[in-house]
Write an enzyme that holds these catalytic residues in place. Structure first.
Site, PDB file in Angstrom:
ATOM      1  N   SER A   1       0.795  -1.227   0.000  1.00 56.62           N
ATOM      2  CA  SER A   1       0.000   0.000   0.000  1.00 56.62           C
ATOM      3  C   SER A   1       0.823   1.272   0.000  1.00 56.62           C
ATOM      4  O   SER A   1       0.367   2.300  -0.484  1.00 56.62           O
ATOM      5  CB  SER A   1      -0.931   0.006   1.207  1.00 56.62           C
ATOM      6  OG  SER A   1      -0.183  -0.062   2.409  1.00 56.62           O
TER       7      SER A   1
ATOM      8  N   HIS B   1      -4.988  -4.012  -2.376  1.00 55.42           N
ATOM      9  CA  HIS B   1      -4.661  -2.972  -3.360  1.00 55.42           C
ATOM     10  C   HIS B   1      -4.482  -3.531  -4.763  1.00 55.42           C
ATOM     11  O   HIS B   1      -4.184  -2.776  -5.683  1.00 55.42           O
ATOM     12  CB  HIS B   1      -3.392  -2.225  -2.927  1.00 55.42           C
ATOM     13  CG  HIS B   1      -3.614  -1.352  -1.739  1.00 55.42           C
ATOM     14  ND1 HIS B   1      -3.955  -0.019  -1.825  1.00 55.42           N
ATOM     15  CD2 HIS B   1      -3.579  -1.634  -0.417  1.00 55.42           C
ATOM     16  CE1 HIS B   1      -4.106   0.481  -0.616  1.00 55.42           C
ATOM     17  NE2 HIS B   1      -3.877  -0.479   0.262  1.00 55.42           N
TER      18      HIS B   1
ATOM     19  N   LYS C   1     -11.617  -0.324  -1.949  1.00 54.80           N
ATOM     20  CA  LYS C   1     -10.700   0.272  -2.915  1.00 54.80           C
ATOM     21  C   LYS C   1     -11.292   0.125  -4.323  1.00 54.80           C
ATOM     22  O   LYS C   1     -12.079   0.959  -4.735  1.00 54.80           O
ATOM     23  CB  LYS C   1      -9.315  -0.336  -2.751  1.00 54.80           C
ATOM     24  CG  LYS C   1      -8.781   0.061  -1.363  1.00 54.80           C
ATOM     25  CD  LYS C   1      -7.501  -0.502  -0.980  1.00 54.80           C
ATOM     26  CE  LYS C   1      -7.012   0.116   0.317  1.00 54.80           C
ATOM     27  NZ  LYS C   1      -7.835  -0.212   1.505  1.00 54.80           N
TER      28      LYS C   1
END
Lengths: 399, 79
Positions: A184, A212, A243
């Site tokens: 990240s 991610h 996300k």
């Protein structure tokens, strides 16, 4: 006294507020699209939201959330094991399992609860958790709760991982290796092909946190394991809805039939209220959209290339490779704070990361790119960095 | 197998690379006296791991304050 340990944090915050910088807990006063809003009084391009595919403002997701709220109410008011499992939760679990080509999936209320809960539960006293040094706080927290022996290996260093597997000897059968798909902070991708090969050679179980990388990597957007061609070697994939799917929540999928039994041992699943129906419905719609619209992933990478190249050409210390996370490393914390504030004033919101949250003693201005950013917005972000850099006598000191 | 004194000597060697011009003793507190950050503590641990070809569990860290604490724990775990 009990509260003395918080005095230094209070002092730092007071010092920052006195000079008008409020980087942590910045208030988003208005959101006008997936990429624009008003933060701390400044009209800004949002370049630090992890909204990789721009799903947070997709009209179809919003409509699903609204309809679910009308149908199911605003909340479940209970945990999954009590009254909080609605048909929507089950449907999403089935769709996630199908998306990953496995039989088992668990939906959690947050991504943190997913990774923390799985790490805390899969390993126990007498077992070993072998984790990457740059792992997310939720992984460290879960490892600590597990009661297992925690050994960390140098970040993405497969030689170091191999040494540690070798030292474990026949204990590898009781070892959970934990890595992330995309890390990240710097946006670098784990060397999963090599890690999977080590797992095959030495044994153990592999958990990959694709928080991610889901929606970002792989032909079908399944993440770093898909991109590396090692999905069959991964025992557990954890991830988040906050996300690429533009909402909130987390999940774990597995090819192991025992995941269904593990579900009823994970405390962060059992003892917390389940995700609200509106969130689950929007995630279901978002999952269908990112599957049907791979062009979003292509746009994301085009934008990532633009931003990474632009910032690198300014001479800034960006990460090792092009990634939707573009982090500019800055040696000095005060320099980083001032630059963050100037970027905000120039109409760009990025994340400020300072030790100990950063993976080194240095600070970072962390950008995350979205498929929803226009090329003009990317240009604006680069121009803001250029202006902030040029305003300094010697420029932002690069790492 | 290394003994306590060998561990102490090697910890001194690593600490000299992190904190120059500081005198160390077995009672030197790594955090409150030397002011090592958590990242520097991990750097020290990694050097020890590589040098002695061992893996040090993070679980022991809450019990480690001084150079002597660390050396004793290493001897206890690794002989």
């Amino acid at each position: 006294m009990l509260l003395d340990k918080f005095q230094s944090m209070a002092g730092v915050r007071a010092e920052l507020e006195a000079i008008g910088i409020v980087p942590f807990g910045a208030v988003t006063e208005k959101i006008t699209s997936a990429t624009e809003g008003v933060v701390n009084g400044h009209q800004v391009i949002l370049a630090g939201t992890n909204n990789y595919l721009g799903m947070s403002f997709d009209t179809r997701c919003i409509a699903s959330a609204q309809a679910a709220a009308e149908t199911w109410g605003t909340g479940t008011t209970g945990s999954r094991m009590a009254n909080g499992t609605f048909a929507e939760h089950i449907a999403l679990e089935q769709e996630l399992a199908q998306f990953y080509g496995v039989d088992q999936a668990i939906v959690f209320t947050t991504g943190y609860a997913a990774t923390q809960g799985m790490c805390a539960t899969l390993a126990g006293p007498g077992d070993v958790i072998l984790l990457d040094a740059d792992s997310h706080a939720s992984i460290y927290a879960g490892a600590q709760l597990s009661g297992a022996e925690i050994i960390r290996f140098k970040h993405s260093d497969t030689n170091d991982l191999e040494k540690r597997l070798r030292r474990l000897g026949d204990r590898t059968g009781n070892t959970l290796i934990v890595v992330e798909g995309i890390y990240s902070m710097l946006g670098d991708v784990a060397p999963l092909k090599e890690i999977a090969e080590l797992k095959r050679r030495y044994g153990g179980y592999l958990l990959v946190d694709e928080a991610h990388s889901m929606g970002v990597l792989g032909e079908h957007g399944r993440g770093a394991a898909e991109a590396a061609g090692v999905e069959d070697d991964v025992d557990f994939i954890a991830g988040t809805f906050s996300k690429s799917l533009g909402a909130t929540g987390g999940f774990c999928v597995s090819r192991h039939a025992l995941l269904e039994a593990i579900r009823f041992s994970v405390r962060s699943y059992i003892f917390t209220a389940s995700a609200t129906p509106g969130v689950i419905a929007s995630v279901r719609t978002a999952l269908k959209i990112i599957t049907a619209e791979p062009q979003r992933r292509e746009r994301l990478w085009e934008n990532a290339q633009l931003l990474y190249t632009g910032l690198k050409q300014l001479g800034l210390a960006v990460g090792p490779s092009v990634s939707p996370v573009v982090a500019v490393t800055i040696e000095d914390r005060v320099e980083a704070l001032q630059s963050w504030q100037k970027l905000l004033e120039a109409g760009v919101y990025v994340n400020l990361v300072v030790p100990p949250a950063s993976p080194s003693e240095k600070s970072m201005l962390r950008c995350s790119v979205s498929a929803a950013h226009s090329p003009e917005q990317i240009d604006h972000i680069i121009a803001a960095f250029a202006a902030v850099n040029a305003a300094r006598p010697v420029g932002i000191p690069v790492a | 197998m290394p003994n306590y004194n060998i561990y102490v000597d090697y910890i001194y060697t690593v600490l000299r690379t992190i904190k120059q011009d500081v005198e160390f003793t077995e009672n030197t507190d790594l955090v409150t006296e030397l002011g090592l950050s958590s990242l520097q503590v991990m750097e020290l641990i990694e050097h020890i791991e590589d040098h002695f070809d061992i893996s040090i569990s993070l679980n022991i860290l809450p019990d480690i304050n001084t150079v002597g604490d660390l050396a004793r724990k290493l001897q206890e775990l690794n002989g």
